[in-house]
Design a protein around this motif. Structure first.
Motif, PDB file in Angstrom:
ATOM      1  N   SER A  33       0.808  -1.219   0.000  1.00 27.52           N
ATOM      2  CA  SER A  33       0.000   0.000   0.000  1.00 27.52           C
ATOM      3  C   SER A  33       0.842   1.270   0.000  1.00 27.52           C
ATOM      4  CB  SER A  33      -0.947   0.001   1.200  1.00 27.52           C
ATOM      5  OG  SER A  33      -0.217  -0.023   2.416  1.00 27.52           O
ATOM      6  N   GLY A  34       2.107   1.148   0.394  1.00 30.99           N
ATOM      7  CA  GLY A  34       2.979   2.312   0.398  1.00 30.99           C
ATOM      8  C   GLY A  34       3.537   2.674  -0.962  1.00 30.99           C
ATOM      9  N   SER A  35       3.189   1.901  -1.985  1.00 30.77           N
ATOM     10  CA  SER A  35       3.692   2.144  -3.337  1.00 30.77           C
ATOM     11  C   SER A  35       2.639   2.839  -4.189  1.00 30.77           C
ATOM     12  CB  SER A  35       4.081   0.822  -4.003  1.00 30.77           C
ATOM     13  OG  SER A  35       4.365   1.019  -5.375  1.00 30.77           O
ATOM     14  N   ARG A  36       3.099   3.743  -5.040  1.00 28.96           N
ATOM     15  CA  ARG A  36       2.197   4.387  -5.999  1.00 28.96           C
ATOM     16  C   ARG A  36       1.752   3.404  -7.074  1.00 28.96           C
ATOM     17  NH1 ARG A  36       5.872   9.166  -7.987  1.00 28.96           N
ATOM     18  NH2 ARG A  36       7.393   7.458  -7.833  1.00 28.96           N
ATOM     19  N   ARG A  37       2.361   2.235  -7.122  1.00 31.83           N
ATOM     20  CA  ARG A  37       2.034   1.222  -8.123  1.00 31.83           C
ATOM     21  C   ARG A  37       1.220   0.069  -7.537  1.00 31.83           C
ATOM     22  NH1 ARG A  37       7.206   3.145  -8.501  1.00 31.83           N
ATOM     23  NH2 ARG A  37       7.716   4.212 -10.466  1.00 31.83           N
ATOM     24  N   CYS A  38       0.700   0.266  -6.346  1.00 36.05           N
ATOM     25  CA  CYS A  38      -0.055  -0.792  -5.676  1.00 36.05           C
ATOM     26  C   CYS A  38      -1.330  -1.119  -6.451  1.00 36.05           C
ATOM     27  CB  CYS A  38      -0.413  -0.344  -4.263  1.00 36.05           C
ATOM     28  SG  CYS A  38      -1.262  -1.608  -3.286  1.00 36.05           S
ATOM     29  N   VAL A  39      -1.649  -2.415  -6.523  1.00 34.25           N
ATOM     30  CA  VAL A  39      -2.895  -2.856  -7.162  1.00 34.25           C
ATOM     31  C   VAL A  39      -3.778  -3.566  -6.146  1.00 34.25           C
ATOM     32  CG1 VAL A  39      -1.933  -3.072  -9.482  1.00 34.25           C
ATOM     33  CG2 VAL A  39      -1.827  -5.029  -7.915  1.00 34.25           C
ATOM     34  N   SER A  40      -5.057  -3.510  -6.391  1.00 33.99           N
ATOM     35  CA  SER A  40      -6.006  -4.279  -5.592  1.00 33.99           C
ATOM     36  C   SER A  40      -6.036  -5.719  -6.092  1.00 33.99           C
ATOM     37  CB  SER A  40      -7.402  -3.665  -5.717  1.00 33.99           C
ATOM     38  OG  SER A  40      -7.888  -3.819  -7.040  1.00 33.99           O
ATOM     39  N   ILE A  41      -6.645  -6.577  -5.313  1.00 29.50           N
ATOM     40  CA  ILE A  41      -6.804  -7.960  -5.746  1.00 29.50           C
ATOM     41  C   ILE A  41      -7.623  -8.022  -7.029  1.00 29.50           C
ATOM     42  CG2 ILE A  41      -8.013 -10.108  -5.173  1.00 29.50           C
ATOM     43  CD1 ILE A  41      -6.933  -9.822  -2.333  1.00 29.50           C
ATOM     44  N   GLU A  42      -8.644  -7.188  -7.117  1.00 34.18           N
ATOM     45  CA  GLU A  42      -9.488  -7.184  -8.320  1.00 34.18           C
ATOM     46  C   GLU A  42      -8.695  -6.765  -9.558  1.00 34.18           C
ATOM     47  OE1 GLU A  42     -10.258  -5.803  -5.399  1.00 34.18           O
ATOM     48  OE2 GLU A  42     -11.790  -7.258  -4.771  1.00 34.18           O
ATOM     49  N   GLN A  43      -7.888  -5.722  -9.426  1.00 33.15           N
ATOM     50  CA  GLN A  43      -7.037  -5.311 -10.541  1.00 33.15           C
ATOM     51  C   GLN A  43      -6.096  -6.444 -10.948  1.00 33.15           C
ATOM     52  OE1 GLN A  43      -5.666  -1.588  -8.467  1.00 33.15           O
ATOM     53  NE2 GLN A  43      -5.455  -0.863 -10.581  1.00 33.15           N
ATOM     54  N   PHE A  61       5.663  -8.078  -2.391  1.00 31.51           N
ATOM     55  CA  PHE A  61       5.202  -7.759  -1.042  1.00 31.51           C
ATOM     56  C   PHE A  61       6.330  -7.093  -0.255  1.00 31.51           C
ATOM     57  CE2 PHE A  61       2.818 -11.362  -2.602  1.00 31.51           C
ATOM     58  CZ  PHE A  61       1.503 -11.081  -2.235  1.00 31.51           C
ATOM     59  N   VAL A  62       5.941  -6.231   0.660  1.00 31.10           N
ATOM     60  CA  VAL A  62       6.912  -5.554   1.531  1.00 31.10           C
ATOM     61  C   VAL A  62       6.458  -5.695   2.977  1.00 31.10           C
ATOM     62  CG1 VAL A  62       8.054  -3.383   2.120  1.00 31.10           C
ATOM     63  CG2 VAL A  62       7.499  -3.886  -0.267  1.00 31.10           C
ATOM     64  N   ASN A  63       7.165  -6.525   3.733  1.00 31.61           N
ATOM     65  CA  ASN A  63       6.882  -6.708   5.160  1.00 31.61           C
ATOM     66  C   ASN A  63       5.401  -7.009   5.423  1.00 31.61           C
ATOM     67  OD1 ASN A  63       9.592  -6.272   5.809  1.00 31.61           O
ATOM     68  ND2 ASN A  63       9.301  -4.065   6.045  1.00 31.61           N
ATOM     69  N   ALA A  64       4.787  -7.762   4.528  1.00 34.58           N
ATOM     70  CA  ALA A  64       3.406  -8.191   4.735  1.00 34.58           C
ATOM     71  C   ALA A  64       3.371  -9.332   5.748  1.00 34.58           C
ATOM     72  CB  ALA A  64       2.802  -8.649   3.411  1.00 34.58           C
ATOM     73  N   ASP A  65       2.226  -9.536   6.386  1.00 32.96           N
ATOM     74  CA  ASP A  65       2.128 -10.729   7.230  1.00 32.96           C
ATOM     75  C   ASP A  65       1.648 -11.901   6.382  1.00 32.96           C
ATOM     76  OD1 ASP A  65      -0.733 -10.653   7.089  1.00 32.96           O
ATOM     77  OD2 ASP A  65      -0.791  -9.306   8.817  1.00 32.96           O
ATOM     78  N   ALA A  66       1.780 -13.101   6.932  1.00 34.83           N
ATOM     79  CA  ALA A  66       1.474 -14.305   6.154  1.00 34.83           C
ATOM     80  C   ALA A  66       0.016 -14.349   5.729  1.00 34.83           C
ATOM     81  CB  ALA A  66       1.829 -15.546   6.973  1.00 34.83           C
ATOM     82  N   THR A  67      -0.872 -13.823   6.564  1.00 35.47           N
ATOM     83  CA  THR A  67      -2.297 -13.820   6.223  1.00 35.47           C
ATOM     84  C   THR A  67      -2.548 -13.007   4.957  1.00 35.47           C
ATOM     85  OG1 THR A  67      -2.927 -14.062   8.540  1.00 35.47           O
ATOM     86  CG2 THR A  67      -4.600 -13.195   7.039  1.00 35.47           C
ATOM     87  N   PHE A 134      11.577   1.188  -0.548  1.00 39.50           N
ATOM     88  CA  PHE A 134      11.738  -0.246  -0.773  1.00 39.50           C
ATOM     89  C   PHE A 134      11.867  -0.629  -2.239  1.00 39.50           C
ATOM     90  CE2 PHE A 134       9.688   0.039   3.390  1.00 39.50           C
ATOM     91  CZ  PHE A 134      10.493  -0.798   4.142  1.00 39.50           C
ATOM     92  N   GLY A 135      12.026   0.346  -3.126  1.00 39.61           N
ATOM     93  CA  GLY A 135      12.167   0.037  -4.542  1.00 39.61           C
ATOM     94  C   GLY A 135      11.379   1.001  -5.393  1.00 39.61           C
ATOM     95  N   GLY A 136      11.550   0.864  -6.716  1.00 39.81           N
ATOM     96  CA  GLY A 136      10.838   1.735  -7.638  1.00 39.81           C
ATOM     97  C   GLY A 136      11.282   3.178  -7.565  1.00 39.81           C
ATOM     98  N   THR A 137      12.539   3.397  -7.159  1.00 35.91           N
ATOM     99  CA  THR A 137      13.025   4.765  -6.943  1.00 35.91           C
ATOM    100  C   THR A 137      13.612   5.394  -8.200  1.00 35.91           C
ATOM    101  OG1 THR A 137      15.255   4.020  -6.322  1.00 35.91           O
ATOM    102  CG2 THR A 137      13.602   4.181  -4.557  1.00 35.91           C
TER     103      THR A 137
END
Length: 212
Positions: A33-43, A61-67, A134-137
């Protein structure tokens, strides 16, 4: 030797199709969610559904939890996972999927340590270190830091674009590259002209005699 290419940060079906038609091997979907390139599951579902056979879908993923990771895996048919945060080897391997681990490079020691700590990664991805990001810089790192004989597969990333891709490949000897901002007109919006130009430059570099 064929150079493998991934275009990351895809947010639109038409960009995924353009990349596939241009000959890329994989596209990347950002679930951070911290990325300007984030997509939803639907996308993500729509984008993956539009891919032709043999083009891989990579979930970042970036520091996401397993769930969170499992929720995406249960709904989006990803081929490879890409972890860009502070994930441990045990965390990365628990999802029964091939994974890549991104390393933000500050020194040659970072590269060597990653090769030791992530021996079961499908590949390591070397990106530029930028504090707090975390990337995309769009930033490069010193390609001369890359050892010639790493005991693992690896991917070159960080600030690659049409203007420097040939130099980057010649200097690093990379067999695979990951490109995001260098293929865009704006964050998350890919540019078909840039993608095709990058692919032409990469294919031309494959035919040079100076690769190692």
């Amino acid at each position: 030797m064929k150079i493998r290419v991934k275009i990351c940060g895809i947010t639109r079906v038409e960009d995924a199709v353009t990349a596939a038609d241009a000959g890329v091997d994989a596209i990347g979907l950002v679930f951070f969610s911290g990325s300007r390139r984030c997509v939803s599951i639907e996308q993500a579902q729509k984008i993956v559904h539009a891919l032709p056979p043999f083009v891989s879908a990579v979930g970042l993923f970036v520091n996401a939890d397993a769930t969170e990771v499992n929720q995406v895996l249960n709904t989006v048919p990803l081929d490879i996972l890409q972890f860009h945060g502070d994930e441990t080897p045990a965390f990365c391997r628990q999802f029964a999927r091939p994974f890549m681990k991104a390393i933000r490079v500050k020194s040659r020691e970072d590269i060597q340590a990653a090769a030791e700590h992530f021996p079961d990664a499908r590949a390591l991805l070397f990106d530029a270190y930028v504090h707090g990001q975390f990337g995309g810089t769009g930033q490069c790192f010193d390609w001369q830091m890359l050892p010639e004989n790493l005991p693992c597969a690896w991917v070159l990333s960080g600030g690659l674009n049409e203007g420097n891709i040939k130099e980057a490949l010649a200097a690093s000897g990379a067999a695979a590259v990951d490109i995001s901002s260098g293929a865009e007109s704006s964050a998350g919006i890919k540019d078909a002209i840039k993608i095709r130009a990058l692919m032409r430059a990469i294919r031309a570099q494959e035919n040079t005699e100076n690769r190692f």
